[in-house]
Design a protein around this motif. Structure first.
Motif, PDB file in Angstrom:
ATOM      1  N   SER A  40       0.851  -1.199   0.000  1.00 21.02           N
ATOM      2  CA  SER A  40       0.000   0.000   0.000  1.00 21.02           C
ATOM      3  C   SER A  40       0.886   1.248   0.000  1.00 21.02           C
ATOM      4  O   SER A  40       2.026   1.204   0.468  1.00 21.02           O
ATOM      5  N   PHE A  44      -1.432   7.850   1.341  1.00 24.90           N
ATOM      6  CA  PHE A  44      -2.455   7.460   0.358  1.00 24.90           C
ATOM      7  C   PHE A  44      -3.316   8.611  -0.153  1.00 24.90           C
ATOM      8  O   PHE A  44      -4.097   8.439  -1.078  1.00 24.90           O
ATOM      9  N   GLU A 242      -2.164   5.474   6.492  1.00 23.40           N
ATOM     10  CA  GLU A 242      -2.919   4.251   6.222  1.00 23.40           C
ATOM     11  C   GLU A 242      -4.317   4.674   5.793  1.00 23.40           C
ATOM     12  O   GLU A 242      -4.873   5.637   6.337  1.00 23.40           O
ATOM     13  N   ASP A 246      -8.697   0.327   4.721  1.00 21.14           N
ATOM     14  CA  ASP A 246      -7.866  -0.848   5.030  1.00 21.14           C
ATOM     15  C   ASP A 246      -7.900  -1.166   6.520  1.00 21.14           C
ATOM     16  O   ASP A 246      -7.943  -2.328   6.917  1.00 21.14           O
TER      17      ASP A 246
END
Ligand SMILES: [Zn+2]
Length: 276
Positions: A40, A44, A242, A246
């Motif tokens: 990942s 993000f 994060e 998720d």
């Protein structure tokens, strides 16, 4: 309802620069070609308020708590001024201060008077032990004023040792404060979960679920949650580091009861925020 109790944003002007510096720290500690275990992205979304708000619907997050960090005392005022503007139904910012601030008491009184729900400390950046006299003084004052105090617990993926808030030092703080207004991020101590089980499980301190899913076994995570008590666990993602979608998938995979799940994803947060 879903409340993400652990997110970060920066003012537009410095967001890109701040993310670049923090990713630089990760690469310095973990190696130039470091990737998250599951591939990942390291960051993000854009690390701005707009980036946060735009990212929330996809993960089903109704409200995000933003946790700013003063890495030197001189930043406190401007960060808290920015933080004060982030207070609505979708995003609420805590305040911050630095343990070296000679005016720490006054800063806390001011934050309480301005209606802040809590503060964030990151002792790994601030280079003070969680059980140093300066930090204990801050935690005592926060307790008196009814402010929540969130602090980074355990190691940090982008900062060198020593660790300034290990579970056994966090435990020591409970000689001075009751602990029920404290939130030890990263399930009580990032990458130190055996020590969390030894020193912190069963205490009054709340833990969050931020940035743990790639680094802890689901079995140990569930064991810590159950032994500690689901009424002291807060859903938090550490967004933008994060994606809360998720984090949520991880929490949903643990095998919690519906009652435990509701407490963790929003009921505990509502109780601690007391309508803030
Ligand atoms: Zn964080």
């Amino acid at each position: 309802m879903l409340i993400d109790f652990h997110t970060h944003i920066f003012p537009e002007k410095i967001a890109e620069r701040s993310v670049a510096a923090l990713i630089g720290g990760i690469r310095q500690q973990q190696g130039e070609d470091y990737q998250n275990p599951d591939g990942s992205p390291l960051c993000f979304r854009p690390a701005t308020l707009e980036g946060l708000l735009n990212s929330m619907p996809a993960a089903g997050v109704d409200r995000s708590i933003c946790l700013p960090i003063a890495t030197k005392p001189s930043q406190t005022q401007s960060i808290n001024r920015f933080a004060e503007e982030i207070r609505d139904a979708r995003a609420l910012s805590f305040g911050t201060l630095h343990p070296a601030d000679p005016e720490a008491d006054a800063v806390l009184e001011d934050l309480a008077a301005r209606g802040f729900a809590g503060i964030k400390l990151h002792l790994q950046f601030q280079q003070y032990m969680i059980d140093s006299p300066e930090v204990i003084r801050i935690l005592q004052k926060a307790e008196q004023l009814g402010l929540l105090a969130v602090f980074h617990a355990g190691a940090d993926i982008g900062l060198p040792p020593p660790v300034f808030a290990e579970p056994k030092n966090i435990r020591h703080v409970l000689d001075y404060v009751d602990g029920s207004n404290l939130i030890a991020a990263h399930l009580g101590g990032w990458e130190q979960w055996d020590a969390v089980e030894q020193y912190l499980v069963g205490t009054n301190i709340c833990f969050d679920t931020a940035f743990i899913r790639q680094f802890i076994s689901p079995e140990q995570c569930l064991r810590i949650i159950r032994n500690h008590g689901a009424d002291k666990i807060l859903f938090g993602s550490d967004s933008p580091w994060e994606n809360p979608a998720d984090t949520l998938e991880f929490v949903q995979s643990l095998g919690l009861t519906a009652e435990e799940y509701d407490k963790i994803t929003y009921q505990n947060a509502l109780r601690l925020l007391k309508g803030a």
